[in-house]
Write an enzyme that holds these catalytic residues in place. Structure first.
Site, PDB file in Angstrom:
ATOM      1  N   ARG A 115       0.821  -1.211   0.000  1.00 10.29           N
ATOM      2  CA  ARG A 115       0.000   0.000   0.000  1.00 10.29           C
ATOM      3  C   ARG A 115       0.858   1.265   0.000  1.00 10.29           C
ATOM      4  O   ARG A 115       0.446   2.304  -0.506  1.00 10.29           O
ATOM      5  CB  ARG A 115      -0.994   0.008   1.171  1.00 10.29           C
ATOM      6  CG  ARG A 115      -2.093   1.045   1.007  1.00 10.29           C
ATOM      7  CD  ARG A 115      -3.201   0.895   2.043  1.00 10.29           C
ATOM      8  NE  ARG A 115      -4.251   0.006   1.614  1.00 10.29           N
ATOM      9  CZ  ARG A 115      -5.360   0.404   0.959  1.00 10.29           C
ATOM     10  NH1 ARG A 115      -5.552   1.670   0.666  1.00 10.29           N
ATOM     11  NH2 ARG A 115      -6.273  -0.471   0.608  1.00 10.29           N
ATOM     12  N   GLU A 124      -9.534   6.272   6.860  1.00 11.54           N
ATOM     13  CA  GLU A 124      -8.104   6.524   6.714  1.00 11.54           C
ATOM     14  C   GLU A 124      -7.735   7.778   5.921  1.00 11.54           C
ATOM     15  O   GLU A 124      -6.725   8.425   6.221  1.00 11.54           O
ATOM     16  CB  GLU A 124      -7.445   5.318   6.031  1.00 11.54           C
ATOM     17  CG  GLU A 124      -7.495   4.047   6.852  1.00 11.54           C
ATOM     18  CD  GLU A 124      -7.233   2.817   6.002  1.00 11.54           C
ATOM     19  OE1 GLU A 124      -8.024   2.539   5.077  1.00 11.54           O
ATOM     20  OE2 GLU A 124      -6.230   2.134   6.242  1.00 11.54           O
TER      21      GLU A 124
END
Ligand code: FES
Ligand code: FES
Lengths: 165, 786
Positions: free
Chosen positions: B327, B734
């Site tokens: 990620r 997030e």
């Protein structure tokens, strides 16, 4: 050896037997008196989750030895509401979204009540943030917390004025 | 509020549908102190407690483990070691078998659990644990990745490489090149409620574990694996957590397993609650990174090619380090188009606790790397970094150009960053304040101000394809009240509330008719952890599916009973219009029940469109992107490095928000946490591999007083998800965290002012006052030397 102390907890006089003289007020509340609204975040006086009022002053209950509090008056989050009616600080926390996960909230509210009672916060949000900085909120709900304290302070001041009049 | 009040059958709108601001469902309980967390649950009679024995060396062989004094200590019922694990001694979430419940033969980090004391009281368990006599043969340890070789040194799992174009050639041919490194620290979750589990044994092989976990299904599967029983024997339940932030995605499993082993062995309830310093020492954190970058660019500041190496400190085991590194690479572009790019991850082995998920999951680390590159280019060409940012943005949504392909070959189709940045620059008066700050700095000798506006583009979906599925269970009882359950967990983000709003909307009934219930593996199986910001996206859709099935049955029933076509059955607020008559929802439900219509349904959802080929580094990894931007202004004291965040403005995109009040809280909280990560939260290990910052006294989490003095947070009111997400909303957990980058870059800007903005400060993170001071002094010295 068993020691017993007298406490007034949320308005109720109680006699509490201490099987361990080292028990903290926090553990006494949570584990022996089933008052689990007061939270344990760090158990070492550094997060504020365990804040309660002892004789009207806010303290970290994880640092206070229960044995040293004989005769004291303790107020916890469970003792604030008047039946269904929330205390103005509680209501203000709802109104201003002063929490996310809620774990710090009882401590924040008790600390806010103590702070307002101390009477030197004024209406400066920065000063309030400074004086509330013993209470960590990891969710970062500080915006709502500060607004809630400011509003509750106003409500309480008005109420006092009305009561005095 | 009278809960038994009958629903308003004349209402024009239901109370509490989607796109309305609703208070958190537990608001009243939170302020009254009646919200129950696991440690608040009444303990069954005879509950035993756990004290945990941790390794006192970071790396070594276990020569001897003498627990006799522990066993004979008062109140001790049992001591568990690896030998007591009935199934596999492993809680590895990645299937790598490298995460023992109890160390066996060797220890690999300071604080690794070796044994657990099961005692009548917690205090007895904890003090007995200290009586262990353990001899180690100490081995050399690696505690830091900075000096490791990401190509050669040991990695815990397979790294990822992304390639598009020919980065090396593009950089070599570019008019300008810069190559450098950046240090980026980790972060402790410090969820205010620490790790806690309560296991209650049942009949035969059964056990129920109440666990503060973001991933009940995974906790269930791993507890079963550790007990050596089928998953059907284990139930994991959680009503709410006192914060998670990724720290209870996999890190809850070990405690759950220990409690379950002891509970089964002794036939008594067992509770484990880690102490704060044990929690900080023994559980994983956000990965610290060492980022190598090389960028080629032209005179204008257009990036022509980039090469990245993202080395991350995995700690002693794989845990989630592979996907976290992935990620980071997926976000090494942030919002920027790289014509040629090559990026690699290196999840490096060290003798520290195994690092794990933390809000953003490597994404923020990738973006910080991208923003450092932007800074380098900006200083090299002598322009405001904001100009370089804008110059290198991906093409906006709908543009015809080619500048919209990511390093993983996915097209960015929904880019709205231009408009967000333009609106924020306007509302925050970036240009005007830039002039004011310059004037201030010209007249202020020691205090310097700085400002930065940083963008965020965050990819939404799990990159592990199978995690992008969700289930829900909806029951309508014959009085018309609704019970809702889904696989997501509540940690303060208001997930249950949002999903309940979705269900209320489907049935067109007031929100208070929908009961929110604890997440349990017994109701909805095989769910993804509540992570990757996906909670409302996935579970909202699954709950909608369940509600729609029931609604369809009700519709068919009504059409048949009242002899009207189905399109004449319309769900109105708290009532249903059937042909030309209206009856209450509750009444219709009652009739349906009497006619034996099934009023319960399991819903399911899987995210469409996404696919990902890791070996090739190509795919449609994300369903969509969430966007936002933040502008922060700071002042620093150049004599001490101390600083204050004067003002932060944020504009953030949550699509057509399901609940703006909740989303604003997420944005504020995410920013504060991101700011803490990049500024004051510093994790320090000593040369023995011991964490020195294992309490809030030494580990500086943002306090109320650290919040920006002026703090304006807004959501875009015009955006909607490009894809058919749940009511066109976007994920919000997030994406706001990296807004903290605006503070790091504002500090960098303030530091740069001491050398007339001619030298890139290369301020590493966390930018503690010491780091800021060092950067100021370095820049002053370099400027004087020139
Ligand atoms: S629990 Fe008392 S201050 Fe943290
Ligand atoms: S609301 Fe979660 S810690 Fe404050």
């Amino acid at each position: 050896m068993s020691l017993s102390i007298g406490l007034t907890i949320n308005g109720q006089p109680r006699t509490v037997a201490l099987d361990d003289p080292r028990v903290t007020l926090l553990d006494l509340l949570r584990e022996r008196l089933d008052l689990t609204g007061t939270k344990k975040g760090c158990d070492r006086g550094q997060c504020g989750a365990c804040t309660v009022l002892v004789d009207g002053r806010r303290i970290n209950s994880c640092l206070a030895l229960a044995a040293s509090l004989d005769g004291a008056t303790v107020t916890t989050i469970e003792g604030l509401a008047d039946g269904e009616a929330l205390h103005p600080v509680q209501a203000a926390f709802i109104e201003h979204d002063g929490f996310q996960c809620g774990f710090c909230t009882p401590g924040q509210i008790m600390s806010a009540i103590g702070l307002i009672a101390e009477g030197h916060a004024g209406d400066d949000p920065e000063r309030i943030r400074e004086l509330m900085s013993g209470n960590i909120c990891r969710c970062g709900a500080y915006q709502g917390i500060t607004e809630a304290v400011l509003e509750a302070q106003k409500t309480l001041a008005e109420r006092n004025r009305r009561d005095a009049a | 509020m009278n809960k038994h009040a009958s629903p308003n059958l004349k209402a024009a709108k239901i109370a509490g549908g989607v796109h309305t601001d609703q208070r958190h469902d537990s608001a009243h309980k939170h302020v009254a102190g009646t919200a129950v967390y696991i440690d608040d649950m009444p303990e069954p009679a005879g509950t035993l407690h756990v004290g945990i024995g941790l390794s006192s060396v970071a790396h070594g062989k276990l020569k001897s483990v003498d627990l006799s004094a522990v066993r004979s200590a008062p109140g001790v019922v049992d001591v568990l070691t690896h030998a007591d694990v009935p199934g596999e001694n492993d809680v590895s979430p990645s299937g790598m078998h490298d995460d023992p419940v109890f160390a066996e033969g060797k220890v690999q980090f300071h604080g690794q659990p070796i044994f657990a004391v099961i005692a009548e009281t917690r205090e007895q368990g904890r003090s007995a644990a200290r009586l262990a006599k353990i001899e180690y043969e100490e081995l050399p340890g690696i505690f830091d990745i900075w000096n490791l070789d990401p190509e050669k040194d040991k990695q815990v799992t397979t790294p990822l490489t992304l390639t598009r174009g020919d980065a090396a050639a593009a950089i070599a041919a570019a008019p300008h090149r810069i190559k450098n490194r950046m240090k980026l620290g980790g972060q402790d979750h410090f969820y205010l409620e620490g790790q806690v589990s309560l296991a209650i044994p049942g009949e035969d092989d059964e056990v129920i574990v109440y666990c503060s976990t973001q991933g009940p299904s995974e906790t269930q599967h791993l507890v079963a694996h550790v007990l050596g029983v089928p998953s059907h024997a284990v139930t994991v339940e959680v009503r709410r957590m006192g914060g998670g932030f990724g720290g209870k995605e996999t890190q809850a499993n070990q405690c759950a397993a220990i409690a379950a082993i002891a509970a089964k062995k002794h036939g008594r309830a067992v509770k484990i609650r880690l102490d704060r310093d044990e929690d900080m020492t023994a559980t994983g954190k956000r990965h610290d990174f060492a980022i190598d970058y090389e960028v080629g660019f032209d005179d204008e500041g257009n990036i022509l090619g980039v090469d990245f190496m993202f080395a991350l400190n995995a700690g002693f085991s794989a845990d989630l380090s592979g996907p976290v590194g992935d990620r980071a690479l997926f976000h090494c572009d942030n919002a920027y188009f790289y014509p040629h790019v090559h990026a690699k991850s290196a999840p490096l082995y060290t003798n520290t606790v195994s690092n794990t998920a933390f809000r953003g999951f490597g994404g923020p680390q990738g973006m910080v790397g991208a923003e450092r590159v932007i800074d380098e280019v900006a200083f090299a060409v002598g322009k405001d970094p904001l100009e370089i940012r804008k110059l290198n943005f991906y093409d906006p949504m709908g543009a015809e150009g080619e500048r919209n392909v990511t390093p993983y070959h996915q097209k960015v189709e929904d880019n709205i960053i231009h408009r967000i940045v333009a609106e924020l620059a306007e509302s925050a008066d970036y240009a005007g304040r830039r002039r004011t700050i310059d004037a201030f700095n010209a007249n202020s000798r020691f205090i310097k101000r700085g400002m930065a506006l940083t963008p965020v583009k965050f990819g939404i979906s799990f990159t592990k394809t199978e995690s992008n599925q969700a289930g829900a269970l909806v029951h309508v009882y014959n009085d018309g009240s609704v019970h809702m359950n889904h696989g997501g967990t509540e940690m303060g983000q208001g997930l249950h509330l949002k999903v309940a709003q979705v269900v209320a909307e489907e049935f067109q009934i007031d929100l208070d008719r929908v009961k929110i219930t604890a997440t349990t593996t017994a109701k909805v199986p095989n769910t993804a952890p509540t992570a990757a910001s996906s909670g409302a996206d996935l579970n909202g859709m699954a709950a909608q599916d369940a509600a729609r099935q029931i609604r369809k049955r009700l519709t068919d029933f009504a059409a048949e009973k009242y002899q009207v076509p189905t399109d004449q059955v319309v769900f109105l607020p708290n009532r249903v219009r059937i042909g030309n008559q209206e009856i209450g929802f509750n009444e219709l439900v009652k009739q349906a029940y009497l006619n034996r219509i099934q009023l319960s349904a399991a819903g399911f959802y899987k995210t469409p469109k996404i696919h990902w080929d890791r070996a090739k580094g190509r795919g449609h990894a994300f369903y969509y992107y969430a966007y936002g931007a933040a502008c922060s202004e700071v002042s620093i004291d150049t004599l001490t490095g101390e600083y204050v965040v004067e003002r932060t403005d944020i504009l953030h995109d949550t699509g057509r928000s399901l609940n703006r009040a909740i989303d604003i809280g997420q944005v504020e909280g995410g920013f504060i946490q991101g700011m803490g990560w990049l500024t004051t939260e510093e994790l320090v290990w000593d040369d023995k591999g011991r964490l020195r910052t294992h309490a809030p006294s030494t580990y500086k989490i943002p306090l109320a007083s650290d919040r920006p003095k002026i703090f304006n947070v807004a959501l875009t009111d015009w955006s909607q998800a490009y894809e058919p997400t749940i009511h066109r909303s976007k994920a919000v957990g997030e994406p706001p965290l990296p807004h903290g980058m605006s503070v790091l870059h504002a500090l960098s800007d303030a530091v740069a002012s001491v050398a007339d903005h001619k030298i890139c400060p290369r301020l590493d993170a966390p930018a503690t006052p010491e780091r800021v001071l060092m950067a100021v002094e370095r820049l002053k010295a370099e400027a004087a030397g020139k």
